[in-house]
Design a protein around this motif. Structure first.
Motif, PDB file in Angstrom:
ATOM      1  N   SER A   1       0.836  -1.203   0.000  1.00  0.00           N
ATOM      2  CA  SER A   1       0.000   0.000   0.000  1.00  0.00           C
ATOM      3  C   SER A   1       0.872   1.254   0.000  1.00  0.00           C
ATOM      4  O   SER A   1       0.593   2.233  -0.702  1.00  0.00           O
ATOM      5  CB  SER A   1      -0.921   0.005   1.222  1.00  0.00           C
TER       6      SER A   1
ATOM      7  N   GLU B   1       0.001   5.106  -0.543  1.00  0.00           N
ATOM      8  CA  GLU B   1      -1.022   5.180   0.496  1.00  0.00           C
ATOM      9  C   GLU B   1      -0.380   5.087   1.885  1.00  0.00           C
ATOM     10  O   GLU B   1       0.633   4.401   2.061  1.00  0.00           O
ATOM     11  CB  GLU B   1      -2.031   4.043   0.315  1.00  0.00           C
TER      12      GLU B   1
ATOM     13  N   ASP C   1      -2.625   4.844   4.840  1.00  0.00           N
ATOM     14  CA  ASP C   1      -3.686   4.548   5.809  1.00  0.00           C
ATOM     15  C   ASP C   1      -3.439   3.248   6.561  1.00  0.00           C
ATOM     16  O   ASP C   1      -3.959   3.052   7.651  1.00  0.00           O
ATOM     17  CB  ASP C   1      -5.052   4.499   5.114  1.00  0.00           C
TER      18      ASP C   1
END
Length: 463
Positions: free
Chosen positions: A326, A331, A333
């Protein structure tokens, strides 16, 4: 050039490959051999041991069949049949993954993956070079020896060698009372072996992450089943003798056994894969240093699983692989956080823990509230003949969820109800006001939450 090269096709490696493929990345896997795809968990760890543990569990249930009006005339134990069933499951999972990878056009290169530079992995011994924009290291761990106890697969076994046993030992010594030791103690005891279990610390499951109460419950149950537990004890010396091994223990006793099983931890596979040459930093114990996104000291090289910390769990590896990928995709998160890693132990009870224990929370300065509910009076547990154990939820004075510790039937499954609520940042009031089917084991989660949110009404007293 691939978007991602993953070195190691164990739990983290193959989960990472599937996740990266799902996210549109081109992926290549490097794994030692076709027989090691799936890594330690699949081939020599959690999958085969859970198969055998389920057999032990059924043997224990067998003893209660008369309570359900079922009267059988004994049974016969057969190691060959047990091995065949166990190996069939392992091989099926392994071959299915290889077929699935082929179907998805994810190539698996067989050999040892060694870093040549930050974008190149050499497959030894063929010498084939793979180029990748990113590299994920998922090389797993290996068994270790302990002092004079060096595994030879004849007298002293480690957890890689124990699967080769062709018959149940009449009497065995297990060294180490952690998750591995207590699991095998239960398995072999239920399959008829006399088991001596030694642990150098003062309790079983001697981890700060596991409440002492869980250790106490488990020790009592294993003793009831006939396991000879020796705490604050280790092996001083051993020697072959007629019909087995003569073992001298540090408590001054001597015991004769057929074999010794080591269940004393593992070491990360970080030697000889080019880390130093490329500049990937390791700590003093050989673990790869990573940040919260599983990124190493070389920005495009990531690591997951057993090589990132002593918390060696397949699901940790799988999650970290997804965290890393990710982050490669921009990303942030998903983050690495060992506090939310569930720890499940399968022995004479299932024991599940996540987050802080009561003691840990108090040490960190929280004003702790604890809700405890026993399975003793749970109707579903009573129906199933497994009404032993408890659910213990730890929260702070504002109702923030800090930890959950479950001992009893299906504890590993029940824990997820708490885990995801905690991860979502919801509080104990949410759990206390939720609906649970009846009769169910899950009701205990709601009841323990109400103990905290609305105040205690059960027998449970904080000690």
């Amino acid at each position: 050039m691939y978007d991602l090269i993953i070195v190691g096709a164990g739990s983290g490696g193959y989960e990472g490959a599937l996740y990266a493929h799902r996210r549109g990345m081109s992926v290549a896997l490097v794994e030692l051999s076709p027989e090691t795809v799936g890594g330690n968990c699949l081939n020599r760890g959690c999958i085969p041991s859970k198969y055998m543990r389920h057999g032990a569990y059924m043997l224990e249930k067998f003893q209660k069949l008369e309570d359900y009006g079922v009267f059988l005339k004994g049974y016969e134990l057969n190691m060959a049949s047990l091995r065949a069933g166990r190996d069939r499951v392992v091989i099926t999972i392994r071959e299915n993954f290889k077929k699935f990878a082929q179907h998805l056009r994810i190539p698996i290169f067989y050999g040892k993956g060694v870093l040549k530079d930050k974008n190149t992995v050499v497959v030894e011994p063929s010498g084939e070079e793979l180029k990748g924009r990113y590299i994920l290291l998922a090389t797993g761990s290996s068994t270790t020896s302990l002092g004079g106890l060096v595994p030879d697969g004849k007298h002293v076994y480690d957890t890689d060698q124990i699967w080769n046993l062709e018959k149940f030992p009449k009497r065995m010594l297990i060294v180490g009372g952690g998750a591995v030791g207590v699991e095998f103690a239960y398995i072999f005891r239920m399959y008829g072996s006399e088991v001596v279990l030694v642990e150098i610390r003062d309790r079983l499951l001697p981890s700060a992450d596991i409440p002492e109460e869980s250790s106490r419950y488990l020790a009592r149950k294993l003793k009831k089943l006939g396991v000879d537990i020796r705490l604050k004890t280790t092996v001083q010396s051993w020697e072959p003798c007629e019909g087995g091994l003569k073992v001298n223990l540090s408590d001054g006793t001597q015991t004769k056994v057929d074999l010794i099983l080591l269940g004393v931890g593992r070491r990360p596979n970080t030697e000889g894969i080019g880390l130093e040459e490329v500049g990937v930093e390791r700590d003093a114990k050989g673990f790869v240093k990573v940040n919260e996104f599983c990124q190493t000291s070389i920005p495009n090289i990531y690591a997951c699983g057993d090589i990132t910390s002593p918390l060696m769990l397949a699901h940790k590896s799988m999650y970290e692989a997804k965290v890393a990928i990710s982050h490669m995709l921009g990303e942030e998160d998903m983050r690495r956080d060992e506090r939310i890693v569930p720890k499940i132990i399968y022995s004479a009870y299932e024991i599940a823990s996540v987050g802080l224990t009561e003691d840990q929370a108090e040490e960190e300065g929280y004003e702790v509230k604890v809700g405890v509910v026993s399975f003793v009076s749970n109707p579903k547990a009573m129906d199933d003949g497994e009404n032993e154990g408890f659910v213990r939820i730890v929260a702070d004075e504002e109702g923030n969820l800090l930890g959950c510790h479950i001992l009893g039937p299906h504890a590993g499954e029940l824990l997820h109800q708490f885990l995801h609520v905690m991860k979502a940042g919801l509080k104990v009031d949410f759990l206390s006001k939720a609906m649970y089917s009846h009769p169910s084991l899950s009701e205990t989660i709601g009841q323990a939450s109400m103990e905290i949110h609305f105040g205690p009404i059960t027998w449970a007293k904080r000690h």
